[in-house]
Design a protein around this motif. Sequence first.
Motif, PDB file in Angstrom:
ATOM      1  N   ASN A  54      73.350 -38.177 -32.825  1.00 33.29           N
ATOM      2  CA  ASN A  54      72.837 -36.967 -33.485  1.00 33.29           C
ATOM      3  C   ASN A  54      72.212 -35.979 -32.508  1.00 33.29           C
ATOM      4  OD1 ASN A  54      73.553 -37.904 -36.101  1.00 33.29           O
ATOM      5  ND2 ASN A  54      71.676 -39.136 -36.170  1.00 33.29           N
ATOM      6  N   GLN A  55      72.622 -36.058 -31.269  1.00 36.55           N
ATOM      7  CA  GLN A  55      72.115 -35.161 -30.234  1.00 36.55           C
ATOM      8  C   GLN A  55      73.296 -34.495 -29.535  1.00 36.55           C
ATOM      9  OE1 GLN A  55      68.870 -34.291 -29.116  1.00 36.55           O
ATOM     10  NE2 GLN A  55      70.072 -32.813 -27.943  1.00 36.55           N
ATOM     11  N   THR A  56      73.296 -33.168 -29.519  1.00 33.46           N
ATOM     12  CA  THR A  56      74.344 -32.437 -28.805  1.00 33.46           C
ATOM     13  C   THR A  56      74.070 -32.502 -27.315  1.00 33.46           C
ATOM     14  OG1 THR A  56      74.645 -30.916 -30.657  1.00 33.46           O
ATOM     15  CG2 THR A  56      75.482 -30.221 -28.512  1.00 33.46           C
ATOM     16  N   VAL A  57      75.081 -32.924 -26.567  1.00 32.47           N
ATOM     17  CA  VAL A  57      74.954 -33.096 -25.123  1.00 32.47           C
ATOM     18  C   VAL A  57      76.044 -32.298 -24.432  1.00 32.47           C
ATOM     19  CG1 VAL A  57      75.073 -34.736 -23.217  1.00 32.47           C
ATOM     20  CG2 VAL A  57      73.908 -35.384 -25.336  1.00 32.47           C
ATOM     21  N   PHE A  58      75.669 -31.586 -23.383  1.00 30.94           N
ATOM     22  CA  PHE A  58      76.639 -30.852 -22.567  1.00 30.94           C
ATOM     23  C   PHE A  58      77.119 -31.775 -21.454  1.00 30.94           C
ATOM     24  CE2 PHE A  58      74.485 -27.604 -24.826  1.00 30.94           C
ATOM     25  CZ  PHE A  58      75.327 -26.500 -24.874  1.00 30.94           C
ATOM     26  N   VAL A  59      78.419 -31.883 -21.306  1.00 32.86           N
ATOM     27  CA  VAL A  59      79.018 -32.830 -20.368  1.00 32.86           C
ATOM     28  C   VAL A  59      79.555 -32.083 -19.158  1.00 32.86           C
ATOM     29  CG1 VAL A  59      80.732 -34.633 -20.048  1.00 32.86           C
ATOM     30  CG2 VAL A  59      79.615 -34.342 -22.278  1.00 32.86           C
ATOM     31  N   SER A  60      79.081 -32.482 -17.975  1.00 32.08           N
ATOM     32  CA  SER A  60      79.503 -31.841 -16.738  1.00 32.08           C
ATOM     33  C   SER A  60      80.474 -32.747 -15.985  1.00 32.08           C
ATOM     34  CB  SER A  60      78.287 -31.550 -15.855  1.00 32.08           C
ATOM     35  OG  SER A  60      78.680 -31.113 -14.573  1.00 32.08           O
ATOM     36  N   ASP A  61      81.523 -32.129 -15.435  1.00 29.46           N
ATOM     37  CA  ASP A  61      82.469 -32.879 -14.607  1.00 29.46           C
ATOM     38  C   ASP A  61      81.928 -33.085 -13.197  1.00 29.46           C
ATOM     39  OD1 ASP A  61      84.429 -33.162 -16.596  1.00 29.46           O
ATOM     40  OD2 ASP A  61      85.172 -31.129 -16.220  1.00 29.46           O
ATOM     41  N   MET A  62      80.885 -32.376 -12.865  1.00 31.92           N
ATOM     42  CA  MET A  62      80.270 -32.538 -11.544  1.00 31.92           C
ATOM     43  C   MET A  62      79.272 -33.692 -11.581  1.00 31.92           C
ATOM     44  SD  MET A  62      79.531 -28.533 -10.633  1.00 31.92           S
ATOM     45  CE  MET A  62      78.781 -28.980  -9.061  1.00 31.92           C
ATOM     46  N   ALA A  63      79.004 -34.245 -10.420  1.00 32.66           N
ATOM     47  CA  ALA A  63      78.088 -35.389 -10.321  1.00 32.66           C
ATOM     48  C   ALA A  63      76.645 -34.900 -10.266  1.00 32.66           C
ATOM     49  CB  ALA A  63      78.418 -36.225  -9.091  1.00 32.66           C
ATOM     50  N   VAL A  64      76.231 -34.184 -11.312  1.00 32.69           N
ATOM     51  CA  VAL A  64      74.851 -33.693 -11.381  1.00 32.69           C
ATOM     52  C   VAL A  64      73.975 -34.761 -12.015  1.00 32.69           C
ATOM     53  CG1 VAL A  64      75.564 -31.303 -11.532  1.00 32.69           C
ATOM     54  CG2 VAL A  64      75.228 -32.621 -13.627  1.00 32.69           C
ATOM     55  N   THR A  65      72.717 -34.738 -11.678  1.00 31.22           N
ATOM     56  CA  THR A  65      71.792 -35.639 -12.331  1.00 31.22           C
ATOM     57  C   THR A  65      71.526 -35.138 -13.740  1.00 31.22           C
ATOM     58  OG1 THR A  65      69.953 -34.394 -11.420  1.00 31.22           O
ATOM     59  CG2 THR A  65      70.646 -36.342 -10.215  1.00 31.22           C
ATOM     60  N   PRO A  66      71.292 -36.011 -14.696  1.00 28.35           N
ATOM     61  CA  PRO A  66      70.966 -35.569 -16.057  1.00 28.35           C
ATOM     62  C   PRO A  66      69.731 -34.663 -16.042  1.00 28.35           C
ATOM     63  CG  PRO A  66      71.446 -37.907 -16.033  1.00 28.35           C
ATOM     64  CD  PRO A  66      71.378 -37.481 -14.599  1.00 28.35           C
ATOM     65  N   PRO A  90      66.365 -25.827 -26.062  1.00 31.58           N
ATOM     66  CA  PRO A  90      66.642 -26.748 -24.948  1.00 31.58           C
ATOM     67  C   PRO A  90      68.005 -27.421 -25.088  1.00 31.58           C
ATOM     68  CG  PRO A  90      64.444 -27.092 -25.852  1.00 31.58           C
ATOM     69  CD  PRO A  90      65.163 -26.216 -26.813  1.00 31.58           C
ATOM     70  N   LYS A  91      68.627 -27.642 -23.949  1.00 34.39           N
ATOM     71  CA  LYS A  91      69.928 -28.310 -23.896  1.00 34.39           C
ATOM     72  C   LYS A  91      69.852 -29.446 -22.902  1.00 34.39           C
ATOM     73  CE  LYS A  91      72.295 -23.914 -24.802  1.00 34.39           C
ATOM     74  NZ  LYS A  91      71.033 -23.152 -24.947  1.00 34.39           N
ATOM     75  N   ILE A  92      70.571 -30.521 -23.206  1.00 31.04           N
ATOM     76  CA  ILE A  92      70.611 -31.695 -22.331  1.00 31.04           C
ATOM     77  C   ILE A  92      71.986 -31.765 -21.682  1.00 31.04           C
ATOM     78  CG2 ILE A  92      70.533 -34.210 -22.248  1.00 31.04           C
ATOM     79  CD1 ILE A  92      68.540 -34.118 -24.550  1.00 31.04           C
ATOM     80  N   VAL A  93      72.001 -31.954 -20.372  1.00 33.52           N
ATOM     81  CA  VAL A  93      73.245 -32.017 -19.606  1.00 33.52           C
ATOM     82  C   VAL A  93      73.372 -33.400 -18.981  1.00 33.52           C
ATOM     83  CG1 VAL A  93      74.565 -31.045 -17.693  1.00 33.52           C
ATOM     84  CG2 VAL A  93      73.145 -29.552 -19.122  1.00 33.52           C
ATOM     85  N   LEU A  94      74.531 -34.034 -19.181  1.00 39.75           N
ATOM     86  CA  LEU A  94      74.818 -35.346 -18.599  1.00 39.75           C
ATOM     87  C   LEU A  94      76.145 -35.267 -17.852  1.00 39.75           C
ATOM     88  CD1 LEU A  94      73.975 -37.778 -21.558  1.00 39.75           C
ATOM     89  CD2 LEU A  94      72.474 -36.994 -19.730  1.00 39.75           C
ATOM     90  N   PRO A  95      76.259 -35.966 -16.715  1.00 38.13           N
ATOM     91  CA  PRO A  95      77.538 -36.009 -16.006  1.00 38.13           C
ATOM     92  C   PRO A  95      78.527 -36.929 -16.716  1.00 38.13           C
ATOM     93  CG  PRO A  95      75.927 -37.353 -14.869  1.00 38.13           C
ATOM     94  CD  PRO A  95      75.186 -36.678 -15.992  1.00 38.13           C
ATOM     95  N   ARG A  96      79.783 -36.583 -16.674  1.00 42.35           N
ATOM     96  CA  ARG A  96      80.817 -37.376 -17.334  1.00 42.35           C
ATOM     97  C   ARG A  96      80.875 -38.796 -16.773  1.00 42.35           C
ATOM     98  NH1 ARG A  96      84.958 -35.493 -20.317  1.00 42.35           N
ATOM     99  NH2 ARG A  96      84.613 -33.394 -19.490  1.00 42.35           N
TER     100      ARG A  96
END
Length: 410
Positions: free
Chosen positions: A128-140, A148-154
């Motif tokens: 139930n949480q929208t997460v933005f998925v990055s193809d780059m090796a970024v830290t969450p 607010p937005k949460i970004v996680l690496p794929r």
Amino acid sequence: MNAVMWMQFFNFWAVYLVTQLGRSLLCSWVILAGIWVLRRSCLRKAIFGKGFLWTFLLLVPFVGKMKVFYENPIMVKYFFWWPNLCVMQSWICHLYLAGVLIHVFFMIGKNRKLKKFLSEMEMWEIENQTVFVSDMAVTPFATGLLRPKIVLPRSLLEQCEKEEIRWIILHEKTHIRLGHLWYYFLWEIFYCLLWPNIFLIFFRNDFREDLEHICDRAVILQSGREPRDYGRLLLKTFCLLQSDSMDMTAAFAGERGYEVLKRRIQKIAGFRIYSKVRVRCLCIGCAVFLIGVFAEIKCHSYPKYTNIEEWVLVDPLCQQVLISDRKEMEQAISIDQENVYVKPSAIRELFQKYGLEEQPFYFGFGGYMKLPGMGGGGNSVYVDYEKDEAVLILPYQEKEDLLIKILKVL
């Protein structure tokens, strides 16, 4: 209003503002030195205590107008050179403000790049949480103040278990819940205003590290899991991101360096269950203390402007002040909203009392003061009392244009 008047307006505003920022800059060095000492001594093991230390920086931008800089002999002796320098060399003020604008533009540009970066990501729904998925090796990480937005690496989503991903998301949501994104934003604003303080660059990592330690403890307590499981996940995240990108040397919130990671693991290993009530009481106590200090600063500072009540008599060439005692002048001069009333006989007596040669003069009155030595507005009339009249009536027009009104409220 012509271009010259606008130039004078901006020059005055620059001097007035940078005079205050310079004192705030001085204060920031003192407070950062105190934070550095306390973090490494009596509060070395106090996770929440170290975090609350940084809140004292919130007071720094408001100390520039304190009366102590003008009324305390020691402060006047050692620090009055700064406002004098700002007045005499106004180009320094313009240079300082140019530095502020440059840092603001860089901050805005960085945020725009981040927004563009987010717009190119996929959005997943996890727990139930929208997460933005990055193809780059970024830290969450979490970003955004109002939304607010949460970004996680794929790579983490593909290689971590559901429970581990839940922990990572909980960590970022905790940052949001505790208001850390706003703290980061205030730090950036603070740095833009006081950019000559290079120590803010070095202390930024300590600031973020303290917030990370607070977030770790909150996540462990909220999840109810063992601290060692949380520590293992931190190390696993570290290794996965490093394997995907040789430039990535930390986990969770972008920390850099093995020493930082080591300290963080040590803090997690030494976790002890704490009382939320005590932490809330500490927060309330800290807030009350800061509000009290802020009220004291406000009470002992100059207002936005002060109407000048002094009167002055100046020679015809405006080179010498003849008389500046208003009580003495009130026997010979009075004013209303439109006219100045002068009694020639009383003026002659006043000049004799002060041992002055009788001569025409300028009578100056009114105006406003932002800080001692910084103000304007005032009125003046030329008084020639050769004729033996009972009362001279000299009309004047109050100087209160748009620029003066703006300066008063700034």
